[in-house]
Design an enzyme around this catalytic site. Structure first.
Site, PDB file in Angstrom:
ATOM      1  N   HIS A 139       8.129  11.643 -14.737  1.00 18.72           N
ATOM      2  CA  HIS A 139       7.919  10.206 -14.529  1.00 18.72           C
ATOM      3  C   HIS A 139       9.158   9.378 -14.841  1.00 18.72           C
ATOM      4  O   HIS A 139       9.082   8.156 -14.930  1.00 18.72           O
ATOM      5  CB  HIS A 139       6.734   9.731 -15.371  1.00 18.72           C
ATOM      6  CG  HIS A 139       5.460  10.393 -14.982  1.00 18.72           C
ATOM      7  ND1 HIS A 139       4.681   9.948 -13.932  1.00 18.72           N
ATOM      8  CD2 HIS A 139       4.839  11.498 -15.466  1.00 18.72           C
ATOM      9  CE1 HIS A 139       3.627  10.742 -13.817  1.00 18.72           C
ATOM     10  NE2 HIS A 139       3.700  11.688 -14.726  1.00 18.72           N
ATOM     11  N   SER A 182       3.084  11.225 -19.409  1.00 17.54           N
ATOM     12  CA  SER A 182       2.413  11.009 -18.135  1.00 17.54           C
ATOM     13  C   SER A 182       1.153  10.162 -18.260  1.00 17.54           C
ATOM     14  O   SER A 182       0.804   9.444 -17.329  1.00 17.54           O
ATOM     15  CB  SER A 182       2.074  12.347 -17.482  1.00 17.54           C
ATOM     16  OG  SER A 182       1.216  13.108 -18.311  1.00 17.54           O
ATOM     17  N   LYS A 186       7.008  12.653  -7.443  1.00 13.15           N
ATOM     18  CA  LYS A 186       6.597  11.321  -7.912  1.00 13.15           C
ATOM     19  C   LYS A 186       7.532  10.262  -7.321  1.00 13.15           C
ATOM     20  O   LYS A 186       7.435   9.995  -6.145  1.00 13.15           O
ATOM     21  CB  LYS A 186       6.479  11.350  -9.423  1.00 13.15           C
ATOM     22  CG  LYS A 186       5.171  12.076  -9.751  1.00 13.15           C
ATOM     23  CD  LYS A 186       4.968  12.622 -11.097  1.00 13.15           C
ATOM     24  CE  LYS A 186       3.666  13.445 -11.075  1.00 13.15           C
ATOM     25  NZ  LYS A 186       3.537  14.357 -12.184  1.00 13.15           N
TER      26      LYS A 186
HETATM   27  C1  LIG Z   1       2.995  15.601 -12.405  1.00 12.50           C
HETATM   28  C2  LIG Z   1       3.641  16.262 -13.539  1.00 12.50           C
HETATM   29  C3  LIG Z   1       4.069  17.591 -13.439  1.00 12.50           C
HETATM   30  C4  LIG Z   1       3.761  18.442 -12.249  1.00 12.50           C
HETATM   31  O1  LIG Z   1       4.596  18.162 -11.194  1.00 12.50           O
HETATM   32  P1  LIG Z   1       4.128  18.573  -9.711  1.00 12.50           P
HETATM   33  O2  LIG Z   1       5.382  18.545  -8.924  1.00 12.50           O
HETATM   34  O3  LIG Z   1       3.132  17.550  -9.300  1.00 12.50           O
HETATM   35  O4  LIG Z   1       3.526  19.936  -9.816  1.00 12.50           O
HETATM   36  C5  LIG Z   1       4.751  18.124 -14.499  1.00 12.50           C
HETATM   37  N1  LIG Z   1       4.981  17.418 -15.619  1.00 12.50           N
HETATM   38  C6  LIG Z   1       4.574  16.150 -15.758  1.00 12.50           C
HETATM   39  C7  LIG Z   1       4.874  15.409 -17.013  1.00 12.50           C
HETATM   40  C8  LIG Z   1       3.878  15.538 -14.725  1.00 12.50           C
HETATM   41  O5  LIG Z   1       3.434  14.292 -14.867  1.00 12.50           O
END
Ligand SMILES: *Cc1c(COP(=O)(O)O)cnc(C)c1O
Length: 388
Positions: free
Chosen positions: A210, A182, A240
């Site tokens: 991602h 991330s 995302k």
């Molecule tokens: C953003 C993210 C999460 C959390 O996801 P949300 O739906 O925003 O709670 C989990 N793992 C990774 C690698 C992330 O980048």
């Protein structure tokens, strides 16, 4: 002042003195890559809505239709009365996309990870986590009570060493990693890790927050080669590239059935609003129908890395490590003054000494904006780094 307020104020002051205090800034996202902040419209290079699905008229129409029929909330935990019919539809779609038996949806990606890992792993088990794994994978690991070690980032030799040393003493073993990291944008070697997991009777779990939508033809990091990588547990988020909200796990039938009946963050938390689930379904329709569009964020990131002679981007995320928190904050402020929003990322989100700018690219970024941003970074940010 009460001792509670004293404690909070002292902690805040200590953070402030290290430039690590964080503040919420009102930011209204607009269609395309634009945001309104402090009375100005900026081009944002730090949204995770990689395909700009959040403002796609088809996604909005689907969410509105669900809102009109089903209201603003699911009204209860999914196991009580909150399991709207759209949930099953979305779970089937995701399982098909990820080529697994089944899928289960959670309220968010964070809730998914802190629910999944403690359901599968307990004291007496072993968890090996990439050192740069997302905070919620590590939180889930802590909650499980299993013995845990971190292996150096993407270091298969270190992972092998830990497996050889500790696997024998543990009942079960889980290997966890981000699929696409991330804060660094690089990729885990999932095929090699899957082989290694099989050799040691360990289970591989990837967090593809991602990856889904933008990597591997939209299917995520398990699909970078012709054959699907043998990843037992494919977790990710709908928050995302899918442009909505929620988390998911795709896996075999017995695993999904166990999670549905035992994961605390599924049982004791309200189901997603039906409108969010409808939005995710509409976004998946678009992503599956328009693969050329879904490929754009990585291409845009590559345009940027080429312009700056950085390693070619593998994902929509490009880090520029500057070191000290104030260097990252100053660079971010400079770019904001020039009309670009690029938030500084500081510890503990990233390791000490690696505060950075983290650029994310979306399908709808204009090439001219990317080129101007690259120019500014070259002439004002990289030059300063080189001069140090
Ligand atoms: C953003 C993210 C999460 C959390 O996801 P949300 O739906 O925003 O709670 C989990 N793992 C990774 C690698 C992330 O980048």
């Amino acid at each position: 002042m009460s001792s509670l307020d004293d404690m909070a104020s002292a902690k805040l002051e200590a953070l402030e003195s290290r430039k690590l205090r964080r503040r919420l800034i009102e930011t209204d996202r607009r269609a395309g890559a634009y945001v309104d902040r402090n009375g100005r419209t900026l081009v944002s290079f730090c949204c995770n809505d990689y395909l700009n699905m959040g403002h796609d008229p088809r996604v909005i129409a689907a969410a509105k239709a669900a809102l009109d029929v089903s209201g603003a909330t699911s009204g209860a935990s999914r196991l009580v009365t909150g399991n709207h019919s759209l949930f099953g539809e979305l779970e089937k779609r995701l399982a098909r996309l990820k080529q697994t038996d089944d899928c289960v949806i959670f309220g968010s990606g964070y809730l998914a990870n802190i629910g999944i890992i403690p359901t599968l792993m307990h004291p007496g088990d072993l968890i090996l986590a990439d050192a740069l794994s997302h905070a919620c994978l590590l939180a889930g690991t802590d909650l499980s009570g299993a013995k845990a070690f971190r292996f150096r980032h993407n270091d298969l030799d270190h992972l092998t060493e830990l497996l050889e040393t500790h696997r024998g003493t543990a009942r079960h073993c889980l290997i966890v990693t981000d699929g696409v990291f991330s804060m660094d944008g690089d990729m885990a070697p999932v095929n090699a890790m899957a082989d290694m997991a099989n050799v040691h009777d360990a289970w591989l779990m990837t967090d593809d927050a991602h990856g889904i939508g933008v990597i591997g033809g939209g299917r995520g990091s398990s699909f970078l080669q012709d054959e699907k990588a043998d990843v037992a547990l494919q977790m990710g988020t709908l928050s995302k590239a899918i442009g909505s909200y929620g988390g998911y796990l795709c896996a075999s039938q017995p695993v999904i059935d166990l999670i549905r009946t035992r994961a605390r963050t599924l049982i004791y938390s309200t189901g997603l609003p039906p409108a969010s689930v409808a939005a995710s379904l509409a976004a998946l329709d678009i992503i599956e129908a328009e693969p050329d569009y879904a490929a754009l964020p990585v291409q845009k990131a590559q345009r940027f890395t080429r312009a700056l002679n950085l390693p070619l981007a593998e994902s929509p995320i490009v880090p520029l490590v500057l070191g000290a928190p104030d260097a990252a904050l100053a660079a971010s402020q400079f770019l904001e003054d020039e009309g670009f929003l690029v938030t500084a990322i500081r510890p503990p989100t990233v390791p000490e000494g690696t505060a950075r700018l983290r650029f994310t690219f979306t399908a709808q970024h204009a090439d001219a904006d990317i080129d101007r941003l690259a120019d500014l970074v070259r002439t004002h940010v990289l030059r300063k780094v080189a001069a140090q």
